[in-house]
Design an enzyme around this catalytic site. Structure first.
Site, PDB file in Angstrom:
ATOM      1  N   CYS A 240      -0.782   2.057  -5.034  1.00 40.79           N
ATOM      2  CA  CYS A 240      -1.477   3.285  -5.405  1.00 40.79           C
ATOM      3  C   CYS A 240      -0.433   4.390  -5.578  1.00 40.79           C
ATOM      4  CB  CYS A 240      -2.457   3.687  -4.320  1.00 40.79           C
ATOM      5  SG  CYS A 240      -3.757   2.483  -4.071  1.00 40.79           S
TER       6      CYS A 240
ATOM      7  N   HIS B 160       0.857  -1.189   0.000  1.00 39.74           N
ATOM      8  CA  HIS B 160       0.000   0.000   0.000  1.00 39.74           C
ATOM      9  C   HIS B 160       0.890   1.235   0.000  1.00 39.74           C
ATOM     10  CE1 HIS B 160      -3.802  -2.022   0.524  1.00 39.74           C
ATOM     11  NE2 HIS B 160      -3.223  -2.811   1.406  1.00 39.74           N
TER      12      HIS B 160
END
Lengths: 710, 402
Positions: free
Chosen positions: B201, B159
């Site tokens: 991301c 992440h």
């Protein structure tokens, strides 16, 4: 009032430079009347706006992942569940007068699945009023001496150990079951739980142990669950249960029979435990229903307005709606649904939202009027049950141990049909399975989502940050008014003194008199304290009254009233006599008394809002107008103007409404019609409140006090 | 006692300083150009914990399998997995990890060597691996022992956000940290070329601070974009693979070790509408044209084959190759210089048309050098210098012998 004070302020304080915050404070105090009117109106309006401001719920904990796994519950498990339902509804099993047979059947079924099984025998604990236990944890490990062998309940507990898990956490599934007079619904709920249980014995993905508690509900669902939880959370190290078992041969017999019939099995006489509870689900199936589709009702309120984490409700709601196609309900005040004024209010909000949207397209806060009415009804019931502080189901017992729990009540569409029964077993079972699998994925306790919220629908909520605004607006005028009254009283007495005495005397006694005057509020504080004391005594009285044996509610209520009046008179004669003469000398003292009262109410409400928001909100709705309008009747009568007359009427009405018995009757009358209202009902209601150690009780004390004062 | 100097020992005495001299000249002449692509390494990192991040581990293991299939041996792959999904209690299939809901391929088979697992996967350890600053107790299998001829694939998934990548739910690797580590690697000659591939991301933001030459970077999404998972395995109950990695794998599944697909074909294979994000690659630090670089330069271990006409040359080359292997495992400072020397010699050999059969067959690599020094004209002057330098030594040695 405001104008005069303003004048006096400008006279007194010709200081050139004042810090802006102080200036703002002075401004607000001087305009406290307008300020309080505006704030109170805004507060009430904000309360009615809450359904419009409600946000959609969302699952905030990543780990939950509800519905990401396809349900594994198959028709095989459903037919297993069906078998149990048949065996339980079979008339043979109901022959025993204690219902032990059906417990044996359930235990046998659990054992066949390979679960660890034990019986938990408990004696129902009578609800007792403990005046000083408001904030303490529920009494633990209290051993009652006077057992009677005839009155005990048996909880059947089955535990599945997670095959690869570390056994440190557990999920609890509760099905209340009354073996003596069980309806078909209860048997069905057991069937659903059993089908899930039989699935869970086979799966490899369990990370938490599963506990299935069949709670014996012949002494109430809550009592059974609470007794089991007490035993679970507070291990007893002395073996006190053995003499009891000896005294009651029936239970002993039951245990022995079990032990003999299955040799080397996982049945045990001792109390079995699994890990820390991650969450608990209480499953019920309603017997009769008028719904057109399968619905599932969620009950979440625990004692003192505590709510389970919103994520738990979200998971259930998501799985029920999007996976199993069930309609989800939360409790509503049904009487509000048909009220026309709410509907018109909703329409007003709707049209306002339309106007706002036409002005600026990004403003989208309007909801349809029908939705508004429903939201308000749900919100009102949410507020009511939180304020009452009485749990709405057996899940409340879990919240006392900081375990998130809710009650799910399935109300099926038809009954009796076999296909339908399989269908409801399958869907209910899959819902439970999904929730358990989702909670099983949790790594920590529920902590991501909200604990402080009000529901306006199963998928909409108002969070603490929003609803506190309404409350803050409502109580904001209190300190302002208190300050302005205090300033007023001081300055007016000053003026009168200046008129009476000669200028030379002023310089002499000025400092001294100021010193005395600045402590004069202590007198009023004393009065207020005495009234508070009386309120406390009144609220403690029922504890002693309840000790009197064989008392009907009406007579005990009468005793209560009599004793209250008696105590007031005693207090007045003992403590308040010097105060009375002081009051006689100074008529204007009432402003100071009011100021002290208002500040104490402000502090009280502020504290209460931390403990139980809903109670504080409802309390504020009643008390704030009363506090602001309160005025000695004598003065109003003497003034004789229309305005003071109106104020007097308002005071009298408000005072009566806010008096708890009056409020109770009014509410009851509105909800049920005035015909069946009874003094005894109030007693029952109050009694139920003590039983739950409700914080509402404190509120009632406060209101009682205010009334006696006003 | 007779005083005589053995011609052979004299020769050896002569040889040593010559070698040093020669190699230093060779090294100074062309430090970068001389390094050739000689080996491949892969550092595969899964940075996130917890059951619901199953897909990140599956991503990493899939890539692990791919690079292994394309020829990078296990000892040159550093595999870092922040959590153990295979043995998670929530795993319906204990000790198995899948990256597809068809469950055809168990990624957690017999031959998985995890070098850093669980709480060992920290930013500190990651940076230590890259820069090679380990404590002495760290075993060789957990070190990135690359050299200036290495092509390194650095794959990270987890992440992330704007200029950071989360490690273990508690730490962050920032783009500055990464750029700094890469710069240190460059200065320590730990790589020739480096491909950084990141699937998180806002992955592109992680490359913002890079400035070392020879670095190529590709990320799954631009700034402000999320990277999404590809599909959910409703049997296991979690998402099993991320989109970017899924399509990367789909590209590689078609390839075998002999295929010649270029990096540009890989990069252009990403379809933004399928990824639901825009794959971004940064190539301003990278010299070569992407069309000419085969993917196996990073994702496999396929060396450039240098063709020689005669059989014995090949033999000698094999010898030097083996020697080089030994060298690359050597930690001494000198080995860089020595390897350079070999390379130059190799080059000489290639250009040398004049065969010398009986000498070339010699197993000792040093013999080839001796040949060189005996016959090459252009080293005459060097030899003279060497002789001059040897005179004091000679005097001393004769004095010692007496």
């Amino acid at each position: 009032m405001a104008e005069t004070k303003e004048k006096s302020l400008s006279d007194e304080k010709p200081k050139p430079r004042v810090r802006p915050i102080v200036r703002l404070g002075i401004f607000l105090i001087s305009h406290s009347f307008h300020f309080s009117v505006v704030c109170c109106t805004a507060g009430v309006l904000a309360l009615f706006l809450l359904p419009v401001l409600a946000k959609n719920t969302y699952i905030s904990e990543n780990a939950l992942m509800p519905g990401s796994a396809s349900p594994m519950l198959s028709n095989q498990h459903v037919s297993d569940g069906n078998r149990l339902v048949k065996d339980l509804t079979n008339p043979n099993s109901k022959s025993s007068e204690t219902g032990i047979e059906s417990h044996k059947i359930i235990a046998q079924y659990m054992l066949d699945l390979g679960a660890e099984v034990s019986f938990h025998k408990f004696h129902p604990q009578m609800n007792q009023f403990h005046p000083l236990h408001f904030f303490s944890s529920p009494d633990s490990g209290k051993i009652q001496e006077n057992y009677s062998c005839s009155s005990y309940g048996i909880n059947t507990v089955g535990i599945i150990r997670a095959p690869h898990g570390d056994g440190k956490e557990a999920i609890v599934l509760v099905t209340p079951y009354n073996a003596l007079k069980s309806g078909f619904g209860e048997a069905l709920s057991l069937g659903i739980a059993y089908s899930v249980f039989s699935l869970l014995t086979q799966v490899t993905w369990l990370a938490k142990d599963i506990i299935w508690l069949v709670a014996d509900s012949q002494y109430g669902e809550y009592a059974a669950v609470a007794a089991w939880l007490r035993e679970y959370q507070t291990p007893k190290f002395s073996s006190l249960s053995t003499p009891n078992a000896e005294m009651c041969p029936d239970v002993n017999n039951l245990f022995e029979l079990k032990g003999h019939s299955i040799s080397g099995s996982k049945f045990s006489n001792s109390f079995r435990r699994a890990g820390t509870m991650a969450s608990a689900l209480v499953l019920k199936v309603r017997d009769q229903n008028e719904q057109f589709e399968d619905t599932i009702s969620i009950y979440a309120e625990a004692s003192n307005g505590q709510m389970p984490n919103l994520d738990l409700i979200n998971v259930v709601n998501y799985l029920a709606v999007h996976r199993q196609g069930l309609r989800v309900n939360v409790e509503k005040l049904w009487s509000l649904l048909n009220s026309s004024w709410l509907k018109s209010l909703g329409e007003i909000f709707e049209s306002l939202a339309k106007v706002a949207k036409s002005l600026y397209p990004k403003w989208k806060f309007g909801i349809p009027a029908t939705e508004y009415v429903e939201g308000t009804a749900t919100l009102a019931s949410s507020l009511y049950y939180q304020a009452l502080g009485v749990p709405t189901g057996p899940h409340g017992a879990f919240r006392d141990y900081q375990v998130d729990a809710i009650t799910l009540e399935i109300s099926p569409k038809f009954s009796l049909d076999k296909v339908w029964r399989n269908d409801i077993l399958l869907r209910g079972g899959r819902l439970i399975e999904g929730v358990i699998r989702s909670v099983n994925n949790l790594l920590e306790k529920f902590h991501q989502s909200f604990f402080l919220y009000l529901l306006t629908s199963p998928s909409k909520f108002v969070s603490v940050g929003v609803y506190m605004i309404a409350f803050a607006l409502l109580i904001a005028p209190l300190p302002m008014v208190a300050a302005s009254l205090y300033v007023d009283a001081n300055s007016s007495s000053n003026c009168s003194k200046g008129d009476s005495s000669t200028p030379s005397a002023i310089t002499d006694t000025d400092e001294h008199s100021i010193a005395i005057r600045s402590w004069r509020w202590l007198n009023s504080a004393k009065l207020v304290f005495i009234v508070h004391l009386w309120g406390a005594i009144v609220s403690l009285l029922p504890y002693f009254i309840s000790q009197i044996p064989d008392c009907s509610p009406t007579t005990s209520f009468m005793i209560w009233v009599l004793l209250s009046i008696l105590s007031l008179l005693t207090l007045n004669s003992v403590l308040a006599s010097p105060l009375a003469c002081a009051k006689a000398t100074q008529e204007k003292e009432w402003a100071l008394v009011k100021s002290v009262t208002i500040s104490s109410v402000f502090i009280g409400l502020g504290l209460m809002s931390v403990i139980n928001f809903a109670t504080a909100e409802i309390g504020a709705l009643l008390m704030v107008p009363m506090c602001l309008l309160a005025q000695p009747l004598k003065l109003d009568v003497r003034a004789g103007t229309l305005r003071s007359f109106c104020r007097m009427i308002c005071n009298l009405v408000l005072g009566h409404i806010a008096f708890p018995p009056a409020a109770f009757f009014l509410l009851k009358g509105m909800l049920d019609g005035f015909g069946n209202a009874n003094v005894g009902d109030f007693w029952m209601w109050v009694e139920s409140l003590w039983a739950w150690n409700s914080a509402t009780y404190l509120f009632i004390v406060e209101v009682t006090y205010i009334f006696s004062h006003g | 006692m007779e005083t005589f100097i053995n011609p052979k020992s004299l020769f050896h005495l002569l040889l040593l300083p010559c070698l040093l001299l020669y190699s230093s000249i060779a090294y100074n002449s062309s430090p970068v150009e001389a390094a050739m692509h000689t080996n491949n390494w892969a550092v595969l990192v899964c940075t996130s914990r917890f059951w619901f991040n199953y897909r990140h581990m599956a991503n990493t293991l899939s890539l692990y399998r791919t690079v292994k299939r394309l020829g990078i041996p296990d000892e040159r792959i550093i595999l870092m997995l922040a959590d153990d999904m295979a043995c998670n209690t929530r795993n319906k299939y204990p000790a198995q990890v899948f990256n597809n809901e068809n469950h055809r391929l168990n990624l957690y088979g017999d031959n998985v060597e995890v070098d850093y697992r669980g709480y060992e996967v920290t930013v500190e350890n990651f940076l230590r691996v890259l820069t090679g600053r380990h404590e002495t107790a760290v075993p060789r299998s957990k070190r990135l022992l690359s050299d200036e001829g290495s092509h390194i694939l650095l794959y990270m998934t987890g992440h992330g956000g704007d200029e950071f990548l989360k490690f273990q739910d508690s730490e962050e690797l920032q783009s500055h940290d990464l750029a700094d580590a890469v710069k240190q690697m460059k200065e320590k000659h730990r790589f020739k070329e480096l491909l950084i591939m990141v699937d998180t991301c806002q992955a592109a933001t992680l490359f913002n601070q890079l400035q070392s030459p020879g670095v190529l970077a590709i990320g799954s999404s631009m700034k402000g974009e999320n990277s999404y998972s590809h599909h959910l395995d409703s049997d296991v109950g979690v998402s099993v693979v991320d989109r970017f990695t899924y399509y990367t794998l789909a590209f590689f599944e078609r390839l075998n070790i002999y295929d010649n697909a270029s990096l540009s074909s890989l990069f252009s294979s990403y379809n933004p509408s399928l990824l639901m994000s825009t794959a971004y690659y940064r190539k301003d630090l990278y010299k070569r044209r992407l069309e000419e670089v085969p993917v196996t330069n990073f994702f496999g271990s396929v060396m450039e084959t240098i063709h020689t006409d005669a059989a014995y040359k090949a033999l000698s080359r094999r010898n030097s190759g083996r020697f080089e292997d030994e060298m690359s495992l050597d930690q001494s400072v000198h080995h860089i210089k020595r390897r350079m020397l070999i390379k130059v010699n190799d080059g000489d050999e290639i250009h040398d048309i004049n065969p010398e059969g009986e000498e070339g067959a010699s197993k000792c690599p040093w013999s080839t050098f001796r040949n060189k020094f005996q016959k090459a004209e252009n080293v005459d002057s060097l030899l003279n210098y060497g002789l001059v330098a040897m005179i004091p030594l000679l005097v001393i040695s004769t004095w010692l012998v007496q």
